[in-house]
Design an enzyme around this catalytic site. Structure first.
Site, PDB file in Angstrom:
ATOM      1  CG  HIS A 115      -6.451   0.832   1.812  1.00 52.92           C
ATOM      2  ND1 HIS A 115      -5.564   1.569   1.045  1.00 52.92           N
ATOM      3  CD2 HIS A 115      -5.683   0.088   2.657  1.00 52.92           C
ATOM      4  CE1 HIS A 115      -4.325   1.270   1.401  1.00 52.92           C
ATOM      5  NE2 HIS A 115      -4.379   0.384   2.376  1.00 52.92           N
ATOM      6  CG  HIS A 168      -1.690   4.177   5.790  1.00 50.43           C
ATOM      7  ND1 HIS A 168      -1.643   4.043   4.423  1.00 50.43           N
ATOM      8  CD2 HIS A 168      -1.884   2.920   6.279  1.00 50.43           C
ATOM      9  CE1 HIS A 168      -1.785   2.775   4.089  1.00 50.43           C
ATOM     10  NE2 HIS A 168      -1.945   2.067   5.205  1.00 50.43           N
ATOM     11  CB  CYS A 177      -0.957  -0.011   1.193  1.00 48.99           C
ATOM     12  SG  CYS A 177      -2.028  -1.462   1.193  1.00 48.99           S
ATOM     13  CD  GLU A 197      -1.223   7.359   9.940  1.00 48.45           C
ATOM     14  OE1 GLU A 197      -0.846   8.195   9.087  1.00 48.45           O
ATOM     15  OE2 GLU A 197      -2.178   6.571   9.733  1.00 48.45           O
ATOM     16  CG  PHE A 231       0.006  -6.202   4.191  1.00 49.99           C
ATOM     17  CD1 PHE A 231      -0.531  -5.339   5.125  1.00 49.99           C
ATOM     18  CD2 PHE A 231      -0.785  -7.249   3.729  1.00 49.99           C
ATOM     19  CE1 PHE A 231      -1.825  -5.495   5.598  1.00 49.99           C
ATOM     20  CE2 PHE A 231      -2.087  -7.426   4.197  1.00 49.99           C
ATOM     21  CZ  PHE A 231      -2.603  -6.546   5.137  1.00 49.99           C
ATOM     22  CE  LYS A 269      -5.362   4.423   2.705  1.00 46.35           C
ATOM     23  NZ  LYS A 269      -4.494   5.539   3.104  1.00 46.35           N
TER      24      LYS A 269
END
Length: 418
Positions: free
Chosen positions: A343, A307, A167, A318, A404, A338
Protein backbone atom coordinates in the site's frame (compact mmCIF):
# COMPACT_ATOMS: atom_id res chain seq x y z
CA UNK A 1 -23.76 31.05 -21.61
CA UNK A 2 -22.94 27.44 -20.76
CA UNK A 3 -19.28 26.62 -21.15
CA UNK A 4 -18.55 23.36 -22.97
CA UNK A 5 -16.31 21.04 -21.00
CA UNK A 6 -13.11 19.89 -22.67
CA UNK A 7 -12.26 16.23 -23.13
CA UNK A 8 -9.32 15.11 -20.98
CA UNK A 9 -6.71 12.54 -22.00
CA UNK A 10 -3.54 10.97 -20.62
CA UNK A 11 -0.43 11.08 -22.79
CA UNK A 12 2.44 10.08 -20.49
CA UNK A 13 3.17 8.06 -17.35
CA UNK A 14 6.08 7.54 -14.97
CA UNK A 15 6.61 5.22 -12.01
CA UNK A 16 8.95 4.56 -9.11
CA UNK A 17 7.66 1.46 -7.33
CA UNK A 18 8.60 -1.62 -5.27
CA UNK A 19 8.31 -3.57 -8.54
CA UNK A 20 10.45 -1.40 -10.78
CA UNK A 21 11.51 2.17 -11.45
CA UNK A 22 10.01 2.55 -14.91
CA UNK A 23 6.45 1.99 -16.09
CA UNK A 24 7.45 -0.87 -18.39
CA UNK A 25 9.40 -2.77 -15.72
CA UNK A 26 6.66 -2.20 -13.17
CA UNK A 27 3.95 -3.41 -15.54
CA UNK A 28 5.76 -6.58 -16.50
CA UNK A 29 6.12 -7.55 -12.85
CA UNK A 30 2.46 -6.72 -12.18
CA UNK A 31 1.22 -8.92 -15.02
CA UNK A 32 3.51 -11.72 -13.87
CA UNK A 33 1.91 -11.59 -10.43
CA UNK A 34 5.13 -10.84 -8.57
CA UNK A 35 5.40 -9.43 -5.07
CA UNK A 36 7.46 -6.35 -4.24
CA UNK A 37 7.47 -7.14 -0.51
CA UNK A 38 10.59 -8.01 1.48
CA UNK A 39 12.38 -7.42 4.76
CA UNK A 40 12.74 -3.79 5.80
CA UNK A 41 16.28 -2.54 5.12
CA UNK A 42 15.81 1.12 6.03
CA UNK A 43 15.94 0.70 9.82
CA UNK A 44 16.41 -1.88 12.57
CA UNK A 45 13.09 -3.67 13.10
CA UNK A 46 14.14 -5.65 16.18
CA UNK A 47 11.48 -4.12 18.42
CA UNK A 48 8.76 -3.72 15.79
CA UNK A 49 5.77 -6.02 15.31
CA UNK A 50 6.09 -5.75 11.52
CA UNK A 51 9.49 -6.38 9.95
CA UNK A 52 8.65 -6.20 6.23
CA UNK A 53 7.49 -3.67 3.66
CA UNK A 54 7.35 -3.00 -0.07
CA UNK A 55 10.49 -0.92 -0.53
CA UNK A 56 11.69 0.73 -3.74
CA UNK A 57 14.87 -1.00 -4.92
CA UNK A 58 17.84 0.45 -6.78
CA UNK A 59 16.75 4.09 -6.70
CA UNK A 60 19.75 6.39 -7.16
CA UNK A 61 19.10 10.13 -6.66
CA UNK A 62 22.25 10.87 -8.69
CA UNK A 63 20.39 9.69 -11.78
CA UNK A 64 18.03 12.67 -11.43
CA UNK A 65 19.77 15.38 -9.39
CA UNK A 66 23.08 17.10 -8.90
CA UNK A 67 24.56 16.15 -5.52
CA UNK A 68 23.94 19.52 -3.91
CA UNK A 69 20.37 19.57 -5.21
CA UNK A 70 19.35 16.11 -3.97
CA UNK A 71 20.13 16.98 -0.34
CA UNK A 72 17.45 19.69 -0.44
CA UNK A 73 14.67 17.15 -0.93
CA UNK A 74 13.12 14.43 1.17
CA UNK A 75 12.89 11.06 -0.55
CA UNK A 76 9.18 11.51 -1.32
CA UNK A 77 10.06 14.57 -3.40
CA UNK A 78 12.91 12.74 -5.12
CA UNK A 79 10.51 9.96 -6.09
CA UNK A 80 8.04 12.55 -7.41
CA UNK A 81 10.59 14.27 -9.63
CA UNK A 82 11.88 10.96 -10.99
CA UNK A 83 8.39 9.73 -11.90
CA UNK A 84 7.49 13.09 -13.44
CA UNK A 85 10.65 13.07 -15.55
CA UNK A 86 9.72 9.70 -17.01
CA UNK A 87 6.15 10.81 -17.68
CA UNK A 88 7.32 13.96 -19.47
CA UNK A 89 9.71 11.96 -21.64
CA UNK A 90 7.04 9.31 -22.29
CA UNK A 91 4.62 12.01 -23.44
CA UNK A 92 7.14 13.49 -25.88
CA UNK A 93 6.78 16.99 -24.44
CA UNK A 94 8.83 19.93 -25.68
CA UNK A 95 7.97 22.71 -23.23
CA UNK A 96 9.65 25.29 -25.50
CA UNK A 97 6.80 24.79 -27.96
CA UNK A 98 4.03 25.09 -25.37
CA UNK A 99 2.50 27.88 -23.30
CA UNK A 100 4.06 27.27 -19.88
CA UNK A 101 1.58 29.69 -18.32
CA UNK A 102 -1.13 27.11 -19.01
CA UNK A 103 0.74 24.04 -17.73
CA UNK A 104 0.27 23.18 -14.07
CA UNK A 105 1.28 20.63 -11.45
CA UNK A 106 -1.07 19.01 -8.96
CA UNK A 107 0.55 16.45 -6.66
CA UNK A 108 -0.68 14.30 -3.79
CA UNK A 109 0.95 12.91 -0.64
CA UNK A 110 -0.57 11.75 2.59
CA UNK A 111 2.54 12.06 4.77
CA UNK A 112 4.94 14.45 3.08
CA UNK A 113 8.51 14.40 4.36
CA UNK A 114 7.92 12.26 7.43
CA UNK A 115 11.47 10.86 7.30
CA UNK A 116 12.90 14.37 7.41
CA UNK A 117 10.64 15.29 10.31
CA UNK A 118 11.72 12.20 12.26
CA UNK A 119 15.43 12.84 11.65
CA UNK A 120 15.23 16.50 12.65
CA UNK A 121 13.36 15.79 15.88
CA UNK A 122 15.87 13.02 16.74
CA UNK A 123 18.77 15.41 16.13
CA UNK A 124 17.08 18.05 18.29
CA UNK A 125 16.63 15.66 21.20
CA UNK A 126 20.12 14.15 20.89
CA UNK A 127 21.59 17.65 20.85
CA UNK A 128 20.14 18.45 24.28
CA UNK A 129 17.32 20.35 22.64
CA UNK A 130 19.58 22.96 21.09
CA UNK A 131 17.92 24.38 17.96
CA UNK A 132 20.30 23.13 15.27
CA UNK A 133 17.81 22.52 12.50
CA UNK A 134 18.66 22.01 8.85
CA UNK A 135 17.80 25.14 6.81
CA UNK A 136 15.92 22.85 4.43
CA UNK A 137 13.90 21.20 7.22
CA UNK A 138 10.59 22.89 6.42
CA UNK A 139 10.67 22.66 2.61
CA UNK A 140 11.84 19.04 2.83
CA UNK A 141 8.94 18.19 5.13
CA UNK A 142 5.84 19.96 3.83
CA UNK A 143 3.57 17.98 1.52
CA UNK A 144 3.24 20.61 -1.22
CA UNK A 145 6.92 20.72 -2.17
CA UNK A 146 6.88 18.15 -5.05
CA UNK A 147 4.44 20.25 -7.07
CA UNK A 148 6.64 23.29 -6.54
CA UNK A 149 9.89 21.49 -7.37
CA UNK A 150 8.46 19.96 -10.57
CA UNK A 151 7.20 23.36 -11.72
CA UNK A 152 10.54 25.04 -10.96
CA UNK A 153 12.44 22.26 -12.73
CA UNK A 154 10.51 22.86 -15.96
CA UNK A 155 9.47 26.51 -15.66
CA UNK A 156 5.76 25.74 -15.48
CA UNK A 157 3.73 28.75 -14.35
CA UNK A 158 0.21 27.33 -14.41
CA UNK A 159 -1.89 26.35 -11.42
CA UNK A 160 0.13 24.57 -8.76
CA UNK A 161 -0.85 22.88 -5.51
CA UNK A 162 -0.96 19.60 -3.63
CA UNK A 163 -3.80 17.44 -2.33
CA UNK A 164 -3.81 15.73 1.06
CA UNK A 165 -6.53 13.16 1.71
CA UNK A 166 -4.51 10.29 3.19
CA UNK A 167 -4.56 7.27 0.88
CA UNK A 168 -6.89 9.01 -1.56
CA UNK A 169 -4.45 11.91 -2.08
CA UNK A 170 -3.11 11.15 -5.56
CA UNK A 171 -6.49 10.08 -6.88
CA UNK A 172 -7.82 13.43 -5.68
CA UNK A 173 -4.90 15.09 -7.49
CA UNK A 174 -5.87 13.32 -10.72
CA UNK A 175 -9.51 14.33 -10.26
CA UNK A 176 -8.55 17.97 -9.72
CA UNK A 177 -6.27 17.89 -12.77
CA UNK A 178 -9.09 16.48 -14.87
CA UNK A 179 -11.58 19.08 -13.71
CA UNK A 180 -9.29 22.08 -14.19
CA UNK A 181 -8.54 20.99 -17.75
CA UNK A 182 -12.23 20.39 -18.42
CA UNK A 183 -12.88 23.97 -17.36
CA UNK A 184 -10.07 25.37 -19.49
CA UNK A 185 -8.06 26.57 -16.48
CA UNK A 186 -5.04 24.67 -17.80
CA UNK A 187 -4.01 23.01 -21.05
CA UNK A 188 -1.82 20.36 -19.43
CA UNK A 189 -1.16 19.23 -15.86
CA UNK A 190 1.52 16.95 -14.43
CA UNK A 191 -0.25 15.04 -11.70
CA UNK A 192 0.23 12.04 -9.45
CA UNK A 193 1.52 11.29 -5.99
CA UNK A 194 4.49 10.09 -3.96
CA UNK A 195 5.22 8.64 -0.57
CA UNK A 196 8.34 7.58 1.37
CA UNK A 197 6.95 6.34 4.70
CA UNK A 198 9.08 3.29 5.50
CA UNK A 199 10.63 4.46 8.76
CA UNK A 200 10.24 3.96 12.49
CA UNK A 201 7.53 6.60 12.87
CA UNK A 202 5.21 5.28 10.19
CA UNK A 203 5.65 1.57 10.84
CA UNK A 204 5.42 2.08 14.59
CA UNK A 205 2.37 4.28 14.24
CA UNK A 206 0.50 1.94 11.92
CA UNK A 207 1.44 -1.00 14.16
CA UNK A 208 -0.02 0.85 17.13
CA UNK A 209 -3.29 1.35 15.25
CA UNK A 210 -3.30 -2.36 14.32
CA UNK A 211 -3.48 -1.52 10.61
CA UNK A 212 -0.37 -3.40 9.41
CA UNK A 213 -0.01 -7.09 8.75
CA UNK A 214 2.32 -8.85 11.17
CA UNK A 215 2.78 -11.99 9.05
CA UNK A 216 6.55 -12.08 9.50
CA UNK A 217 6.54 -15.82 8.73
CA UNK A 218 5.56 -15.21 5.09
CA UNK A 219 5.98 -11.53 4.15
CA UNK A 220 5.47 -11.89 0.40
CA UNK A 221 2.05 -13.45 1.04
CA UNK A 222 1.11 -11.01 3.81
CA UNK A 223 -1.05 -8.80 1.60
CA UNK A 224 -4.00 -11.10 0.85
CA UNK A 225 -7.05 -9.02 -0.07
CA UNK A 226 -10.50 -10.56 0.52
CA UNK A 227 -8.92 -13.66 2.13
CA UNK A 228 -10.35 -14.97 5.40
CA UNK A 229 -6.84 -14.82 6.92
CA UNK A 230 -6.02 -11.22 5.97
CA UNK A 231 -4.59 -9.32 8.91
CA UNK A 232 -3.71 -5.85 7.66
CA UNK A 233 -1.91 -3.97 4.90
CA UNK A 234 1.73 -4.00 3.86
CA UNK A 235 3.25 -0.53 3.82
CA UNK A 236 4.89 0.53 0.56
CA UNK A 237 6.61 3.52 -1.04
CA UNK A 238 7.12 5.13 -4.43
CA UNK A 239 5.49 7.47 -6.92
CA UNK A 240 3.27 7.57 -9.97
CA UNK A 241 3.00 10.44 -12.45
CA UNK A 242 0.54 11.17 -15.25
CA UNK A 243 0.53 13.77 -18.01
CA UNK A 244 -3.06 14.94 -18.25
CA UNK A 245 -4.04 17.35 -21.02
CA UNK A 246 -6.91 18.53 -23.14
CA UNK A 247 -7.69 16.39 -26.15
CA UNK A 248 -7.33 19.52 -28.25
CA UNK A 249 -3.71 20.07 -27.18
CA UNK A 250 -2.82 16.39 -27.46
CA UNK A 251 -4.05 16.26 -31.05
CA UNK A 252 -2.36 19.53 -31.96
CA UNK A 253 1.04 18.34 -30.80
CA UNK A 254 0.63 14.83 -32.23
CA UNK A 255 0.81 13.05 -28.88
CA UNK A 256 0.12 9.37 -28.39
CA UNK A 257 -3.09 9.18 -26.37
CA UNK A 258 -3.02 6.39 -23.79
CA UNK A 259 -6.52 6.77 -22.35
CA UNK A 260 -9.26 9.26 -21.59
CA UNK A 261 -10.54 10.31 -18.16
CA UNK A 262 -14.32 10.32 -18.41
CA UNK A 263 -15.62 10.15 -14.86
CA UNK A 264 -14.60 11.27 -11.38
CA UNK A 265 -16.36 10.79 -8.08
CA UNK A 266 -15.80 11.94 -4.52
CA UNK A 267 -17.63 11.32 -1.26
CA UNK A 268 -17.09 10.74 2.46
CA UNK A 269 -17.85 7.85 4.77
CA UNK A 270 -18.62 10.33 7.58
CA UNK A 271 -18.26 7.42 9.94
CA UNK A 272 -14.90 6.86 11.70
CA UNK A 273 -11.42 8.34 12.05
CA UNK A 274 -9.63 5.36 10.49
CA UNK A 275 -12.23 2.69 9.71
CA UNK A 276 -14.45 2.45 6.65
CA UNK A 277 -18.24 2.42 6.88
CA UNK A 278 -19.33 -1.21 7.46
CA UNK A 279 -21.68 -1.07 4.46
CA UNK A 280 -19.26 0.91 2.28
CA UNK A 281 -21.57 3.92 2.13
CA UNK A 282 -18.90 6.39 1.01
CA UNK A 283 -17.44 3.98 -1.54
CA UNK A 284 -20.93 3.38 -2.93
CA UNK A 285 -21.59 7.12 -3.29
CA UNK A 286 -18.17 7.79 -4.84
CA UNK A 287 -18.62 5.10 -7.50
CA UNK A 288 -22.12 6.33 -8.31
CA UNK A 289 -20.83 9.88 -8.62
CA UNK A 290 -18.11 8.77 -11.05
CA UNK A 291 -20.59 6.79 -13.16
CA UNK A 292 -22.96 9.75 -13.31
CA UNK A 293 -20.10 12.05 -14.29
CA UNK A 294 -19.08 9.65 -17.07
CA UNK A 295 -22.73 9.31 -18.17
CA UNK A 296 -22.44 5.52 -18.38
CA UNK A 297 -24.17 2.58 -16.75
CA UNK A 298 -22.42 0.38 -14.19
CA UNK A 299 -22.74 -2.52 -16.62
CA UNK A 300 -20.30 -0.77 -18.97
CA UNK A 301 -17.40 -0.99 -16.52
CA UNK A 302 -15.12 -3.88 -17.46
CA UNK A 303 -12.54 -3.70 -14.68
CA UNK A 304 -12.34 -2.30 -11.15
CA UNK A 305 -8.97 -1.80 -9.48
CA UNK A 306 -10.14 -2.10 -5.89
CA UNK A 307 -8.70 -0.15 -2.98
CA UNK A 308 -8.53 -3.50 -1.16
CA UNK A 309 -5.67 -3.00 1.29
CA UNK A 310 -6.08 -6.41 2.99
CA UNK A 311 -7.69 -5.07 6.17
CA UNK A 312 -10.62 -6.99 7.60
CA UNK A 313 -13.20 -4.21 7.62
CA UNK A 314 -11.98 -2.32 4.54
CA UNK A 315 -12.05 -5.16 2.02
CA UNK A 316 -15.47 -6.37 3.11
CA UNK A 317 -17.08 -2.94 3.04
CA UNK A 318 -15.70 -2.21 -0.44
CA UNK A 319 -17.10 -5.45 -1.85
CA UNK A 320 -20.47 -4.63 -0.30
CA UNK A 321 -20.38 -1.26 -2.06
CA UNK A 322 -19.32 -2.84 -5.36
CA UNK A 323 -22.18 -5.31 -5.05
CA UNK A 324 -24.66 -2.46 -4.55
CA UNK A 325 -23.33 -0.55 -7.54
CA UNK A 326 -22.79 -3.37 -10.03
CA UNK A 327 -25.34 -5.99 -9.01
CA UNK A 328 -25.18 -8.93 -11.39
CA UNK A 329 -22.53 -7.53 -13.75
CA UNK A 330 -21.16 -10.96 -14.60
CA UNK A 331 -18.46 -9.73 -16.97
CA UNK A 332 -16.85 -7.43 -14.35
CA UNK A 333 -13.27 -8.18 -13.30
CA UNK A 334 -11.94 -6.93 -9.99
CA UNK A 335 -8.34 -7.07 -8.87
CA UNK A 336 -6.43 -5.90 -5.83
CA UNK A 337 -2.96 -4.99 -7.01
CA UNK A 338 -1.82 -3.90 -3.55
CA UNK A 339 -1.30 -7.62 -3.04
CA UNK A 340 1.82 -7.07 -5.18
CA UNK A 341 2.83 -3.44 -4.62
CA UNK A 342 1.93 -3.11 -0.98
CA UNK A 343 0.00 0.00 0.00
CA UNK A 344 1.71 3.15 -1.27
CA UNK A 345 -0.58 5.33 0.85
CA UNK A 346 -0.92 8.75 -0.83
CA UNK A 347 0.79 7.47 -3.99
CA UNK A 348 -1.55 4.48 -4.38
CA UNK A 349 -4.12 6.21 -6.59
CA UNK A 350 -1.55 7.37 -9.13
CA UNK A 351 0.20 4.00 -9.35
CA UNK A 352 -3.14 2.21 -9.67
CA UNK A 353 -4.25 4.67 -12.35
CA UNK A 354 -1.19 3.57 -14.33
CA UNK A 355 -2.27 -0.04 -13.85
CA UNK A 356 -5.78 0.75 -15.13
CA UNK A 357 -4.43 2.54 -18.19
CA UNK A 358 -1.99 -0.24 -19.02
CA UNK A 359 -4.76 -2.79 -18.56
CA UNK A 360 -6.87 -0.94 -21.13
CA UNK A 361 -3.96 -0.57 -23.54
CA UNK A 362 -2.63 -4.12 -23.20
CA UNK A 363 -6.07 -5.79 -22.98
CA UNK A 364 -5.25 -7.70 -19.83
CA UNK A 365 -6.49 -7.64 -16.23
CA UNK A 366 -3.71 -7.89 -13.61
CA UNK A 367 -4.13 -10.50 -10.90
CA UNK A 368 -4.90 -10.52 -7.21
CA UNK A 369 -2.19 -12.68 -5.64
CA UNK A 370 -1.97 -14.48 -2.27
CA UNK A 371 -5.74 -14.83 -1.82
CA UNK A 372 -6.54 -18.47 -1.14
CA UNK A 373 -9.92 -18.63 0.64
CA UNK A 374 -12.27 -15.76 -0.16
CA UNK A 375 -14.48 -14.60 2.69
CA UNK A 376 -17.67 -16.66 2.64
CA UNK A 377 -20.01 -13.70 2.14
CA UNK A 378 -18.34 -12.91 -1.19
CA UNK A 379 -17.09 -16.27 -2.43
CA UNK A 380 -18.31 -17.00 -5.95
CA UNK A 381 -20.03 -13.63 -6.33
CA UNK A 382 -17.18 -11.75 -8.01
CA UNK A 383 -14.40 -12.43 -10.49
CA UNK A 384 -11.50 -11.31 -8.30
CA UNK A 385 -8.91 -12.32 -10.94
CA UNK A 386 -7.21 -14.64 -8.50
CA UNK A 387 -3.72 -15.97 -9.10
CA UNK A 388 -3.01 -14.93 -12.67
CA UNK A 389 -3.73 -12.18 -15.15
CA UNK A 390 -6.66 -12.58 -17.55
CA UNK A 391 -6.81 -11.42 -21.16
CA UNK A 392 -9.76 -9.13 -21.73
CA UNK A 393 -10.96 -6.27 -23.92
CA UNK A 394 -11.32 -3.31 -21.55
CA UNK A 395 -13.18 -0.19 -22.60
CA UNK A 396 -13.80 1.26 -19.14
CA UNK A 397 -11.69 0.79 -15.99
CA UNK A 398 -12.52 2.18 -12.55
CA UNK A 399 -10.01 2.94 -9.78
CA UNK A 400 -11.07 3.24 -6.12
CA UNK A 401 -9.07 4.88 -3.34
CA UNK A 402 -10.12 5.53 0.25
CA UNK A 403 -8.28 7.41 3.00
CA UNK A 404 -8.26 7.76 6.78
CA UNK A 405 -10.86 10.34 7.66
CA UNK A 406 -13.40 8.74 5.35
CA UNK A 407 -12.11 10.29 2.12
CA UNK A 408 -13.40 8.63 -1.07
CA UNK A 409 -12.01 9.20 -4.59
CA UNK A 410 -12.94 7.23 -7.72
CA UNK A 411 -11.83 7.71 -11.32
CA UNK A 412 -13.01 6.12 -14.54
CA UNK A 413 -10.64 5.69 -17.48
CA UNK A 414 -11.80 4.91 -21.00
CA UNK A 415 -10.07 3.46 -24.02
CA UNK A 416 -9.45 6.36 -26.39
CA UNK A 417 -11.40 6.40 -29.62
CA UNK A 418 -10.63 9.21 -32.09
Amino acid sequence: MVKELKRVVITGMGAITPLGNTVDTFWQHIIAGQSGVGWITKFDTTYFKTKFAAEVKGFNPADYFEKNEARKYDLFTQYAVAAADEAIKNAGIDFEKLNRNKIGVIWGSGNGGIQTFQEQVEDFVKGNRRPRFNPYFIPKMIADIPSGVISIRHGLRGLNFSTVSACASSNNAIIDACNYIRLGKADMIITGGSEAPINESSVGGFNASKALSTNNENPQAASRPFDVKRDGFVIGEGAGALIVESLELALRRGATILAEIVGTGMAADAYHLTGTHPEGEGAYLGMLDALEDAAIAASQIDYVNAHATSTHMGDGSELKAISRVFGENNHLNISATKSMTGHLLGAAGAVEAIICIKAIDEKIVPPTINTEVVEAAFAGRFNLTLGKAQAKEINYAMSNTFGFGGHIATTIFKKYYP
